[in-house]
Design a protein around this motif. Structure first.
Motif, PDB file in Angstrom:
ATOM      1  N   GLN A  95       0.984  -1.226  -0.011  1.00 46.11           N
ATOM      2  CA  GLN A  95      -0.002  -0.109  -0.045  1.00 46.11           C
ATOM      3  C   GLN A  95       0.931   1.351   0.201  1.00 46.11           C
ATOM      4  OE1 GLN A  95      -2.340  -0.622   3.562  1.00 46.11           O
ATOM      5  NE2 GLN A  95      -3.955  -1.767   2.461  1.00 46.11           N
ATOM      6  N   MET A  96       2.116   1.321   0.854  1.00 44.76           N
ATOM      7  CA  MET A  96       2.625   2.370   0.966  1.00 44.76           C
ATOM      8  C   MET A  96       3.585   2.743  -0.322  1.00 44.76           C
ATOM      9  SD  MET A  96       2.330   3.551   4.014  1.00 44.76           S
ATOM     10  CE  MET A  96       4.083   4.311   4.545  1.00 44.76           C
ATOM     11  N   TYR A  97       3.960   1.572  -1.036  1.00 44.59           N
ATOM     12  CA  TYR A  97       4.642   1.623  -2.275  1.00 44.59           C
ATOM     13  C   TYR A  97       3.679   2.157  -3.514  1.00 44.59           C
ATOM     14  CZ  TYR A  97       7.847   0.415  -5.978  1.00 44.59           C
ATOM     15  OH  TYR A  97       8.759   0.407  -6.975  1.00 44.59           O
ATOM     16  N   GLU A  98       2.600   1.580  -3.460  1.00 45.45           N
ATOM     17  CA  GLU A  98       1.689   1.973  -4.469  1.00 45.45           C
ATOM     18  C   GLU A  98       1.314   3.629  -4.168  1.00 45.45           C
ATOM     19  OE1 GLU A  98      -0.982   1.784  -7.731  1.00 45.45           O
ATOM     20  OE2 GLU A  98       0.384   0.281  -6.875  1.00 45.45           O
ATOM     21  N   ILE A  99       1.040   4.161  -3.015  1.00 46.03           N
ATOM     22  CA  ILE A  99       0.934   5.549  -2.934  1.00 46.03           C
ATOM     23  C   ILE A  99       1.875   6.136  -3.214  1.00 46.03           C
ATOM     24  CG2 ILE A  99       0.444   7.067  -0.970  1.00 46.03           C
ATOM     25  CD1 ILE A  99      -1.200   4.993   0.647  1.00 46.03           C
ATOM     26  N   PHE A 100       3.131   5.829  -2.890  1.00 47.71           N
ATOM     27  CA  PHE A 100       4.430   6.434  -3.362  1.00 47.71           C
ATOM     28  C   PHE A 100       4.387   6.608  -4.744  1.00 47.71           C
ATOM     29  CE2 PHE A 100       9.014   6.368  -4.086  1.00 47.71           C
ATOM     30  CZ  PHE A 100       9.283   7.549  -3.580  1.00 47.71           C
ATOM     31  N   LEU A 101       4.392   5.243  -5.472  1.00 47.81           N
ATOM     32  CA  LEU A 101       4.201   5.817  -6.860  1.00 47.81           C
ATOM     33  C   LEU A 101       3.197   6.548  -7.361  1.00 47.81           C
ATOM     34  CD1 LEU A 101       4.977   1.769  -8.065  1.00 47.81           C
ATOM     35  CD2 LEU A 101       6.495   4.047  -7.669  1.00 47.81           C
ATOM     36  N   THR A 102       2.124   6.623  -6.921  1.00 48.27           N
ATOM     37  CA  THR A 102       0.887   7.234  -7.333  1.00 48.27           C
ATOM     38  C   THR A 102       1.255   8.847  -7.176  1.00 48.27           C
ATOM     39  OG1 THR A 102      -0.674   5.594  -6.857  1.00 48.27           O
ATOM     40  CG2 THR A 102      -1.352   7.890  -7.050  1.00 48.27           C
ATOM     41  N   GLU A 103       2.102   9.119  -6.077  1.00 46.28           N
ATOM     42  CA  GLU A 103       2.225  10.477  -5.650  1.00 46.28           C
ATOM     43  C   GLU A 103       3.551  10.898  -6.448  1.00 46.28           C
ATOM     44  OE1 GLU A 103       0.542  12.665  -3.998  1.00 46.28           O
ATOM     45  OE2 GLU A 103      -1.221  11.156  -3.881  1.00 46.28           O
ATOM     46  N   GLN A 104       4.209  10.186  -7.261  1.00 49.82           N
ATOM     47  CA  GLN A 104       5.664  10.638  -7.848  1.00 49.82           C
ATOM     48  C   GLN A 104       5.436  11.968  -8.654  1.00 49.82           C
ATOM     49  OE1 GLN A 104       8.742   9.338  -7.381  1.00 49.82           O
ATOM     50  NE2 GLN A 104       7.778   8.428  -5.770  1.00 49.82           N
ATOM     51  N   ALA A 105       4.391  12.124  -9.285  1.00 50.95           N
ATOM     52  CA  ALA A 105       4.072  13.573 -10.056  1.00 50.95           C
ATOM     53  C   ALA A 105       4.189  14.724  -9.048  1.00 50.95           C
ATOM     54  CB  ALA A 105       2.965  13.266 -11.024  1.00 50.95           C
ATOM     55  N   GLY A 106       3.363  14.469  -8.154  1.00 53.86           N
ATOM     56  CA  GLY A 106       3.507  15.595  -7.092  1.00 53.86           C
ATOM     57  C   GLY A 106       4.815  15.858  -6.300  1.00 53.86           C
ATOM     58  N   ILE A 107       5.610  14.477  -6.331  1.00 49.60           N
ATOM     59  CA  ILE A 107       7.024  14.655  -5.390  1.00 49.60           C
ATOM     60  C   ILE A 107       7.726  15.443  -6.460  1.00 49.60           C
ATOM     61  CG2 ILE A 107       8.892  13.408  -4.802  1.00 49.60           C
ATOM     62  CD1 ILE A 107       6.790  11.292  -3.698  1.00 49.60           C
ATOM     63  N   LEU A 108       7.884  14.949  -7.688  1.00 51.02           N
ATOM     64  CA  LEU A 108       8.577  15.681  -8.595  1.00 51.02           C
ATOM     65  C   LEU A 108       8.117  17.247  -8.911  1.00 51.02           C
ATOM     66  CD1 LEU A 108       9.013  12.649 -11.285  1.00 51.02           C
ATOM     67  CD2 LEU A 108      10.697  13.700 -10.021  1.00 51.02           C
TER      68      LEU A 108
END
Length: 160
Positions: A95-108
């Motif tokens: 779940q954490m990894y999925e959220i992290f991947l989903t949020e990559q655009a926002g992180i970038l």
């Protein structure tokens, strides 16, 4: 006369000896039967002692088996608990990894600066950068979840 008396005495003693011998010979089979009965009784006693010892060993083996079964049950319960923990840790990590991947655009997008190229598309203009959601996770949180999963799996795999 003395010779005659001695001969008669000797015949009488011989007859008495023969009677005693006959009595002994007749009682000899009884003695053999008693001797055989004694041997059979001794063999029966030995067999009984052996059975008694085997019974003790069997009881001890049954107790040992009960203890081993109890140990197996405890180990099984412990393994089941650690397996559940490992599954839960794996789900949490996923779940954490999925959220992290989903949020990559926002992180970038957090690091975008005007007139600096976008790391994804190279554009210098950033009219609508992606936003981080409220439930965004950091890479460090993902790493911690991954370590927790690995630890839980190792714990499960070493239960014995």
């Amino acid at each position: 006369m003395k010779l005659q008396e001695a001969e008669e005495q000797q015949k009488k003693e011989t007859a008495d000896s023969q009677k005693k011998m006959l009595t002994l010979e007749q009682s000899f089979p009884s003695y053999e039967i008693l001797q055989n009965a004694l041997q059979e009784a001794q063999q029966a006693k030995s067999a009984w002692e052996e059975l008694k010892e085997n019974g003790k060993q069997t009881c001890a083996q049954k107790e040992q088996q009960k203890q081993q079964e109890a140990d197996v049950c405890k180990t099984k319960e412990k393994w089941e608990k650690t397996a559940v923990s490992a599954v839960e840790a794996a789900k949490h990590y996923e779940q954490m990894y999925e959220i992290f991947l989903t949020e990559q655009a926002g992180i970038l997008a957090q690091n975008l600066k005007a007139d600096c190229p976008c790391p994804v598309c190279g554009s210098l203009i950033h009219p609508n950068p992606a936003k981080l959601s409220d439930h965004a996770v950091t890479e460090q949180e993902v790493d911690q979840a991954k370590k927790a999963r690995t630890t839980a799996e190792e714990k499960r795999d070493t239960v014995h």
